[in-house]
Design a protein around this motif. Structure first.
Motif, PDB file in Angstrom:
ATOM      1  N   TYR A 285       1.449  -1.425  -0.030  1.00 14.33           N
ATOM      2  CA  TYR A 285       0.268   0.261  -0.117  1.00 14.33           C
ATOM      3  C   TYR A 285       1.247   1.129   0.642  1.00 14.33           C
ATOM      4  O   TYR A 285       0.126   2.336  -0.451  1.00 14.33           O
ATOM      5  CB  TYR A 285      -0.628  -0.073   1.372  1.00 14.33           C
ATOM      6  N   ALA A 286       2.267   0.986   0.482  1.00 15.01           N
ATOM      7  CA  ALA A 286       2.938   2.203   0.914  1.00 15.01           C
ATOM      8  C   ALA A 286       3.091   3.065  -0.453  1.00 15.01           C
ATOM      9  O   ALA A 286       3.903   3.750  -1.039  1.00 15.01           O
ATOM     10  CB  ALA A 286       4.027   1.763   1.194  1.00 15.01           C
ATOM     11  N   GLY A 287       3.111   1.773  -2.063  1.00 14.33           N
ATOM     12  CA  GLY A 287       3.288   2.589  -3.282  1.00 14.33           C
ATOM     13  C   GLY A 287       4.486   2.631  -3.753  1.00 14.33           C
ATOM     14  O   GLY A 287       5.151   1.914  -2.689  1.00 14.33           O
ATOM     15  N   TYR A 288       4.888   3.395  -5.097  1.00 13.11           N
ATOM     16  CA  TYR A 288       6.262   2.943  -5.629  1.00 13.11           C
ATOM     17  C   TYR A 288       7.260   4.325  -5.033  1.00 13.11           C
ATOM     18  O   TYR A 288       8.253   4.192  -4.926  1.00 13.11           O
ATOM     19  CB  TYR A 288       5.906   3.560  -6.672  1.00 13.11           C
ATOM     20  N   ASP A 289       6.940   5.069  -3.683  1.00 19.44           N
ATOM     21  CA  ASP A 289       7.345   5.667  -3.077  1.00 19.44           C
ATOM     22  C   ASP A 289       8.046   5.520  -1.668  1.00 19.44           C
ATOM     23  O   ASP A 289       8.335   6.312  -0.892  1.00 19.44           O
ATOM     24  CB  ASP A 289       6.893   7.505  -2.888  1.00 19.44           C
ATOM     25  N   CYS A 290       7.319   3.803  -1.131  1.00 18.74           N
ATOM     26  CA  CYS A 290       7.899   3.814  -0.425  1.00 18.74           C
ATOM     27  C   CYS A 290       7.205   4.090   0.889  1.00 18.74           C
ATOM     28  O   CYS A 290       7.632   4.434   2.411  1.00 18.74           O
ATOM     29  CB  CYS A 290       8.603   3.294  -0.199  1.00 18.74           C
ATOM     30  N   ASP A 291       5.687   5.457   1.334  1.00 20.07           N
ATOM     31  CA  ASP A 291       5.514   5.540   1.653  1.00 20.07           C
ATOM     32  C   ASP A 291       4.893   4.749   3.133  1.00 20.07           C
ATOM     33  O   ASP A 291       3.188   4.683   2.833  1.00 20.07           O
ATOM     34  CB  ASP A 291       4.337   6.983   1.989  1.00 20.07           C
ATOM     35  N   TYR A 292       5.557   4.523   4.391  1.00 20.34           N
ATOM     36  CA  TYR A 292       5.093   3.217   5.233  1.00 20.34           C
ATOM     37  C   TYR A 292       3.522   3.776   5.770  1.00 20.34           C
ATOM     38  O   TYR A 292       3.007   3.412   6.489  1.00 20.34           O
ATOM     39  CB  TYR A 292       6.230   2.799   5.810  1.00 20.34           C
ATOM     40  N   SER A 293       3.164   5.266   5.833  1.00 14.81           N
ATOM     41  CA  SER A 293       2.218   6.397   6.285  1.00 14.81           C
ATOM     42  C   SER A 293       0.781   5.359   5.982  1.00 14.81           C
ATOM     43  O   SER A 293      -0.182   5.372   6.139  1.00 14.81           O
ATOM     44  CB  SER A 293       2.290   7.588   6.855  1.00 14.81           C
TER      45      SER A 293
END
Ligand SMILES: Nc1ncnc2c1ncn2[C@@H]1O[C@H](COP(=O)(O)OP(=O)(O)OP(=O)(O)O)[C@@H](O)[C@H]1O
Length: 389
Positions: A285-293
């Protein structure tokens, strides 16, 4: 993380593939299924596109007898996706009766034949496609395979969390996990992680800056983390299933018109802990930018679990079952960080792809560290409540 491919099965796969291509001089791919056409031809991915096209057409004619007499002008070849790893082509064919059909031709990149367990993948495709998953396997050749073309769009990470799609993904994952693939049913997670660890901890980079960054990693610490997590997950008695292991948005396709969802790309599929498959999916879910929020909240996860556990009666799932799967998933979610972190180190050294794999190691390892305390205490209090620890 499906951007590139695995390293560790290199030599045994290469050996078995070499043996296979020597044995396969007829039009059968005996190691997969006698009914799947096989051609010993290979197509070099380094060829320029105009040179490649006639060879792709020849290959298709070699595999599928009904196309032999068609003029080359009946074929149209386009690139679907391609890099240094796999090259995916779409071949559209105008058949004698006027029908247009389309297939994909996947050419394995020059190194992937040494790094992916293709035999395992082909076997999985056979059984998964029989169960209605992914594209149908139509043919196998020297360095690739032909599959049915899926008329659908690839999901984005934000699509993946839409409640309607979440329910559908969960429902399909439930079915996916019920498919039985012949062969060993041993979960691969810790086998893979320890193999990755062996390789990842013994690297040397020619690039001085990379070497410096690499030397800052404490493998003693990483090893301790792996061992502790393995011990903890071992107490959970987690079910083992045939898992996709790389369920990111790029591996989910949706035909909006028919409301049909497809799981694709079974390169990483193996028997594994179901909590790993789900936790790994949530990490995406963090997506391509690895936004773990963007990791799903407890409510979002419960929505997924209801449809995963009881697809027909999602609102009858008990609170206890939801809680147990929550603990299982969020403990194995940590293992997904360690898995891709170590994988990224190997890629940093081996992959020809220009991607900051070392940086990716730190993204995943730091997120592991950030989540560890919370997830460990979640698992430990669950275990003490249930009298296991
Ligand atoms: N059978 C198919 N029909 C139509 N499109 C497809 C098909 N298979 C794959 N695609 C498209 O091509 C993209 C890449 O496919 P896939 O993930 O299988 O390739 P890959 O080379 O293994 O890529 P990656 O390494 O990023 O996982 C998918 O995201 C999808 O958009």
């Amino acid at each position: 993380m499906g951007a590139t491919k695995k390293i560790w099965t290199a030599m045994d796969v290469a050996a078995s593939q070499a043996k296979q291509s020597n044995n396969n001089n007829n039009n059968n791919n005996s190691t997969v299924d006698d009914s799947i056409p096989y051609s010993p031809r290979s197509i070099d991915t380094a060829l320029s596109f105009p040179v490649m096209v006639p060879r792709v057409i020849e290959l298709c004619k070699d595999l599928f007898g009904k196309w032999v007499k068609l003029d080359d002008s009946c074929f149209s070849v386009k690139t679907v996706s391609g890099g240094i790893t796999n090259l995916l082509l779409k071949v559209s064919v105008k058949e004698e009766n006027g029908d247009e059909v389309a297939v994909t031709v996947r050419l394995y990149g020059p190194n992937t034949e040494y790094v992916i367990n293709r035999q395992r993948e082909l076997l999985a495709i056979k059984y998964l496609s029989a169960a209605g998953f992914g594209a149908k396997l139509l043919g196998v050749f020297g360095n690739g395979m032909v599959q049915s073309f899926i008329n659908a769009r690839t999901l984005t990470p934000s699509d993946m969390r839409k409640p309607k799609l979440v329910a559908e993904i969960a429902k399909q994952l439930h079915r996916f996990h019920e498919v039985e693939i012949p062969g060993s049913k041993e979960p691969q997670l810790w086998v893979d992680i320890f193999k990755f660890f062996e390789k990842a901890s013994a690297l040397r980079f020619e690039n001085i800056d990379k070497q410096k960054i690499y030397e800052a990693i404490s493998f003693k610490e990483v090893h301790r983390e792996v061992t502790q997590l393995k011990e903890l997950t071992g107490l959970l008695n987690a079910p083992v299933v045939f898992a996709h292991n790389d369920l990111l948005s790029g591996n989910l396709m949706l035909n909006d018109e028919h409301d049909k969802l497809y799981f694709i790309d079974f390169e990483y599929g193996s028997y594994n802990y179901r909590g790993f498959d789900i936790g790994n999916h949530f990490n995406e879910y963090a997506g391509y930018d690895c936004d773990y929020s963007l990791y799903p909240s407890k409510d979002e996860q419960y929505h997924f679990f209801r449809h995963y556990l009881l697809p027909e009666k999602p609102y009858e799932v008990s609170e206890n079952d939801l809680e147990a799967l929550y603990v299982e998933t969020n403990t194995f979610m940590l293992a997904s960080h360690l898995y891709w972190a170590l994988w990224a180190l190997i890629q940093a050294r081996m992959s020809p792809i220009d991607f900051d794999y070392l940086g990716y190691f730190f993204l995943r390892y730091n997120e592991y560290q950030r989540q560890k305390k919370m997830c460990f205490s979640l698992a430990q209090s669950h275990l003490s409540r249930s009298g296991t620890a």
